[in-house]
Design an enzyme around this catalytic site. Sequence first.
Site, mmCIF file in Angstrom:
data_model
loop_
_atom_site.group_PDB
_atom_site.id
_atom_site.type_symbol
_atom_site.label_atom_id
_atom_site.label_comp_id
_atom_site.label_asym_id
_atom_site.label_seq_id
_atom_site.Cartn_x
_atom_site.Cartn_y
_atom_site.Cartn_z
ATOM 1 C CB THR A 1 3.839 5.805 3.047
ATOM 2 O OG1 THR A 1 3.988 6.244 1.678
ATOM 3 C CG2 THR A 1 3.669 4.299 3.081
ATOM 4 C CG LEU B 1 -2.028 1.038 1.246
ATOM 5 C CD1 LEU B 1 -2.870 1.006 -0.015
ATOM 6 C CD2 LEU B 1 -2.914 0.839 2.480
ATOM 7 C CG HIS B 2 2.606 1.783 -3.519
ATOM 8 N ND1 HIS B 2 3.799 1.103 -3.367
ATOM 9 C CD2 HIS B 2 1.877 1.027 -4.392
ATOM 10 C CE1 HIS B 2 3.794 0.005 -4.096
ATOM 11 N NE2 HIS B 2 2.651 -0.063 -4.731
ATOM 12 C CG ASP B 3 -0.010 6.856 -3.592
ATOM 13 O OD1 ASP B 3 -0.815 6.807 -4.526
ATOM 14 O OD2 ASP B 3 1.228 6.842 -3.755
#
Length: 313
Positions: free
Chosen positions: A246, A242-244
């Site tokens: 962060t 789960l990237h964004d």
Amino acid sequence: MERRKIIIDTDPGQDDAAAIMLAFASPAELDVLGLCAVAGNVPLSYTSRNLRIVCELCGRQDAAIYEGARKPTLRPQVTAEHVHGRTGLDGAELPEPMMSVRSTHAVDFIIETLRSEPVGTVTLCTLGPLTNVALALQKAPDIAPRARELVMMGGGFFEGGNITPAAEFNIYVDPEAAKAVFASGIPIVMMPLDVTHKLLTTKARVGKIAALGTRPAQVLVDWLAFFERFDIEKYGSDGGPLHDPTVIAYLLKPELFSGRDCNVEIETRSELTAGMTVVDWWRVSGRKPNAKVMRDVDADGFFALLTERVGRL
Ligand code: RIB
Ligand code: CA
């Protein structure tokens, strides 16, 4: 913590949606001055549509939305429908948005906001290619020292790339833009794949979001179920990275993350490694550090924050 003024630049994208939900669920800490759509995961027409869908899901029909670049600064557009679906927000059936976008171009909104707000008070949060920010810096170099910092999802080093063996998608789409941003002097916090690949949407974690029982939570669960399928197939993992979110989690709880100041250069000439972020983690180059590069994260703490905040929407 004092309430931080932020601009979110984004290419929704299911994981962008999760980040925007986290931001809107944290009004005591974050003052979202505006949200800028950029071409990335899908063309601008869809990232703009998707951004409005997410705002309406969060009850933020009042949000200031601006449309930005339709293509990268130099290269042909590359998109990621294979990950995010045809619309970029596949996975949940939601009505077409009713809210409109503002008439100002996103690049001009970024410039005008940085010029009008007190120096050092606005944080740029980028969740997609850096095209809008690079165009703003090109048009108005005076804004660079006015930004508080730029917190971005992008790049990778020991973890390598995702869209190519060497490059992460946000950088790969517009390496020239990334090069300009990393040379701008704006204080940068970089959230690379080395962090996001430690944040898997496992069944247990997504189950806790589903257990919230709210409509926003269920929509997010449906989005994540679609978004993760490509990476589950690719990595054979329980859930996908789960990237964004962060970027927003860092603003809310920076202690969840750890990293170090490094020099980061962007490959723009090689065809084989275009978009590679060359991170001098071991400081062997002698080049001056230009970013705080994150490498580790408290994954359970991150998902506890995301889940608790989404439950507030
Ligand atoms: O490589 C991951 C990044 O590319 C994320 O921001 C995702 O939304 C896509 O834009
Ligand atoms: Ca994104």
